[in-house]
Design a protein around this motif. Structure first.
Motif, PDB file in Angstrom:
ATOM      1  N   SER A 141       0.805  -1.227   0.000  1.00  0.00           N
ATOM      2  CA  SER A 141       0.000   0.000   0.000  1.00  0.00           C
ATOM      3  C   SER A 141       0.837   1.277   0.000  1.00  0.00           C
ATOM      4  N   ALA A 142       2.052   1.223   0.541  1.00  0.00           N
ATOM      5  CA  ALA A 142       2.879   2.426   0.621  1.00  0.00           C
ATOM      6  C   ALA A 142       3.429   2.808  -0.743  1.00  0.00           C
ATOM      7  N   ASP A 143       3.416   4.093  -1.041  1.00  0.00           N
ATOM      8  CA  ASP A 143       3.952   4.563  -2.322  1.00  0.00           C
ATOM      9  C   ASP A 143       5.479   4.492  -2.320  1.00  0.00           C
ATOM     10  N   LYS A 144       6.064   4.660  -3.496  1.00  0.00           N
ATOM     11  CA  LYS A 144       7.514   4.523  -3.648  1.00  0.00           C
ATOM     12  C   LYS A 144       8.286   5.552  -2.827  1.00  0.00           C
ATOM     13  N   VAL A 145       7.811   6.794  -2.791  1.00  0.00           N
ATOM     14  CA  VAL A 145       8.514   7.845  -2.057  1.00  0.00           C
ATOM     15  C   VAL A 145       8.582   7.504  -0.573  1.00  0.00           C
ATOM     16  N   THR A 146       7.470   7.017  -0.022  1.00  0.00           N
ATOM     17  CA  THR A 146       7.434   6.662   1.398  1.00  0.00           C
ATOM     18  C   THR A 146       8.377   5.501   1.703  1.00  0.00           C
ATOM     19  N   VAL A 147       8.369   4.493   0.851  1.00  0.00           N
ATOM     20  CA  VAL A 147       9.232   3.329   1.072  1.00  0.00           C
ATOM     21  C   VAL A 147      10.708   3.727   1.011  1.00  0.00           C
ATOM     22  N   ILE A 148      11.077   4.536   0.019  1.00  0.00           N
ATOM     23  CA  ILE A 148      12.465   4.983  -0.102  1.00  0.00           C
ATOM     24  C   ILE A 148      12.870   5.792   1.131  1.00  0.00           C
ATOM     25  N   CYS A 149      11.971   6.666   1.583  1.00  0.00           N
ATOM     26  CA  CYS A 149      12.252   7.492   2.762  1.00  0.00           C
ATOM     27  C   CYS A 149      12.467   6.625   4.004  1.00  0.00           C
ATOM     28  N   TYR A 150      11.586   5.650   4.214  1.00  0.00           N
ATOM     29  CA  TYR A 150      11.678   4.804   5.403  1.00  0.00           C
ATOM     30  C   TYR A 150      12.903   3.889   5.352  1.00  0.00           C
ATOM     31  N   MET A 151      13.201   3.335   4.183  1.00  0.00           N
ATOM     32  CA  MET A 151      14.359   2.460   4.076  1.00  0.00           C
ATOM     33  C   MET A 151      15.659   3.242   4.276  1.00  0.00           C
ATOM     34  N   ALA A 152      15.707   4.460   3.720  1.00  0.00           N
ATOM     35  CA  ALA A 152      16.891   5.297   3.932  1.00  0.00           C
ATOM     36  C   ALA A 152      17.032   5.660   5.405  1.00  0.00           C
ATOM     37  N   ALA A 153      15.905   5.929   6.072  1.00  0.00           N
ATOM     38  CA  ALA A 153      15.935   6.263   7.499  1.00  0.00           C
ATOM     39  C   ALA A 153      16.398   5.065   8.323  1.00  0.00           C
ATOM     40  N   ALA A 154      15.935   3.865   7.959  1.00  0.00           N
ATOM     41  CA  ALA A 154      16.354   2.657   8.675  1.00  0.00           C
ATOM     42  C   ALA A 154      17.858   2.439   8.545  1.00  0.00           C
ATOM     43  N   CYS A 155      18.382   2.618   7.340  1.00  0.00           N
ATOM     44  CA  CYS A 155      19.829   2.470   7.118  1.00  0.00           C
ATOM     45  C   CYS A 155      20.602   3.560   7.847  1.00  0.00           C
ATOM     46  N   PHE A 156      20.070   4.781   7.824  1.00  0.00           N
ATOM     47  CA  PHE A 156      20.733   5.907   8.483  1.00  0.00           C
ATOM     48  C   PHE A 156      20.884   5.643   9.982  1.00  0.00           C
ATOM     49  N   LEU A 157      19.800   5.226  10.621  1.00  0.00           N
ATOM     50  CA  LEU A 157      19.843   4.970  12.063  1.00  0.00           C
ATOM     51  C   LEU A 157      20.771   3.800  12.392  1.00  0.00           C
ATOM     52  N   THR A 158      20.653   2.727  11.636  1.00  0.00           N
ATOM     53  CA  THR A 158      21.462   1.535  11.918  1.00  0.00           C
ATOM     54  C   THR A 158      22.946   1.811  11.737  1.00  0.00           C
ATOM     55  N   PHE A 159      23.306   2.424  10.618  1.00  0.00           N
ATOM     56  CA  PHE A 159      24.723   2.702  10.351  1.00  0.00           C
ATOM     57  C   PHE A 159      25.286   3.739  11.313  1.00  0.00           C
ATOM     58  N   THR A 160      24.441   4.688  11.744  1.00  0.00           N
ATOM     59  CA  THR A 160      24.894   5.666  12.739  1.00  0.00           C
ATOM     60  C   THR A 160      25.330   4.964  14.025  1.00  0.00           C
ATOM     61  N   GLY A 161      24.518   4.003  14.460  1.00  0.00           N
ATOM     62  CA  GLY A 161      24.865   3.254  15.658  1.00  0.00           C
ATOM     63  C   GLY A 161      26.116   2.415  15.477  1.00  0.00           C
ATOM     64  N   VAL A 206       3.780  10.270  -6.465  1.00  0.00           N
ATOM     65  CA  VAL A 206       4.620   9.625  -5.453  1.00  0.00           C
ATOM     66  C   VAL A 206       4.986   8.194  -5.846  1.00  0.00           C
ATOM     67  N   GLY A 207       4.459   7.729  -6.968  1.00  0.00           N
ATOM     68  CA  GLY A 207       4.783   6.386  -7.419  1.00  0.00           C
ATOM     69  C   GLY A 207       3.899   5.320  -6.804  1.00  0.00           C
ATOM     70  N   LYS A 208       3.585   4.324  -7.570  1.00  0.00           N
ATOM     71  CA  LYS A 208       2.777   3.213  -7.073  1.00  0.00           C
ATOM     72  C   LYS A 208       3.620   2.304  -6.184  1.00  0.00           C
ATOM     73  N   PRO A 209       2.975   1.493  -5.338  1.00  0.00           N
ATOM     74  CA  PRO A 209       3.735   0.578  -4.476  1.00  0.00           C
ATOM     75  C   PRO A 209       4.669  -0.333  -5.256  1.00  0.00           C
ATOM     76  N   PHE A 210       5.801  -0.670  -4.644  1.00  0.00           N
ATOM     77  CA  PHE A 210       6.752  -1.574  -5.295  1.00  0.00           C
ATOM     78  C   PHE A 210       6.154  -2.982  -5.445  1.00  0.00           C
ATOM     79  N   PHE A 211       5.318  -3.382  -4.476  1.00  0.00           N
ATOM     80  CA  PHE A 211       4.736  -4.712  -4.485  1.00  0.00           C
ATOM     81  C   PHE A 211       3.216  -4.611  -4.468  1.00  0.00           C
ATOM     82  N   LYS A 212       2.575  -5.572  -5.066  1.00  0.00           N
ATOM     83  CA  LYS A 212       1.112  -5.633  -5.093  1.00  0.00           C
ATOM     84  C   LYS A 212       0.630  -6.958  -4.540  1.00  0.00           C
TER      85      LYS A 212
END
Length: 212
Positions: A141-161, A206-212
């Motif tokens: 259900s999430a659009d492409k922009v949201t998924v990219i934002c969340y995945m980048a945030a997950a990597c940012f937090l993890t790599f920061t630690g 914002v782009g359609k979801p990556f998965f359906k």
């Protein structure tokens, strides 16, 4: 004409009352806060904010803690546990933990005291990992922009630690800088789209979801 006006008033009153009983969507505002704080982090890794200036960044983070908390509570009141949990985690990491840490770092710079940021490593790593289930359950259900934002945030937090724990070298700070920029751009884009949709206007692509 008088009879028509008399009949319309109760209908309008009911519609207004129904609208007032509904909770609004705090998503765009919370996304703005998330984007603004990530931009501050990007400034730190880009070398824009250094030394005692980091204390001011920490104060901005603390100032955002209460709005973050209010937004999370609004989601809980709407029955949206997923977004409520996500933004409560963000409030804790970005507002509370990150804010107090940066204030401590800035103050230690002024006083010439050594300070270690390793105590924040595990919370940030766990915070990054906690985003992954959110992306997974919203994959259809999430659009492409949201998924990219969340995945980048997950990597940012993890790599920061991982950098704070010296598991990864400081050379990874360049990647963290780019990840912060990606989160900032996609987050602001998503915020603008949310504001447009909230005003019953046509949103931006914002782009359609990556998965359906």
């Amino acid at each position: 004409m008088q009879q028509i006006d008399t009949q319309d008033h109760p209908i309008q009153d009911i519609r207004i009352a129904d609208k007032k009983d509904q909770l609004g969507n705090p998503g765009p505002a919370l996304t703005f806060i998330f984007t603004m704080l990530t931009m501050e982090f990007w400034g730190i890794y880009a070398g824009i904010f250094t030394g005692p200036t980091i204390m001011a960044v920490g104060m901005v983070q603390i100032a955002c803690f209460i709005p973050y908390l209010i937004g999370a509570i609004l989601y809980y009141c709407k029955g949206d546990s997923t977004n409520g949990n996500v933004f409560l985690i963000f409030a804790t990491l970005f507002g509370g933990v990150g804010g107090l840490t940066n204030i401590t770092i800035g103050f230690s710079e002024l006083m010439g005291w050594p300070v270690s940021t390793q105590m924040t490593a595990l919370p940030f790593i766990l915070g990054g990992i906690s985003i992954l289930p959110v992306v997974w359950i919203n994959r259809a259900s999430a659009d492409k922009v949201t998924v990219i934002c969340y995945m980048a945030a997950a990597c940012f937090l993890t790599f920061t630690g991982l950098v704070s724990l010296n598991i990864l070298s400081t050379h990874w700070n360049v990647l963290l800088q780019w990840l912060g920029l990606i989160v900032t751009i996609t987050g602001l884009y998503s915020c603008i789209n949310g504001l447009l949709l909230g005003g019953r206007s046509r949103g931006i692509p914002v782009g359609k979801p990556f998965f359906k």
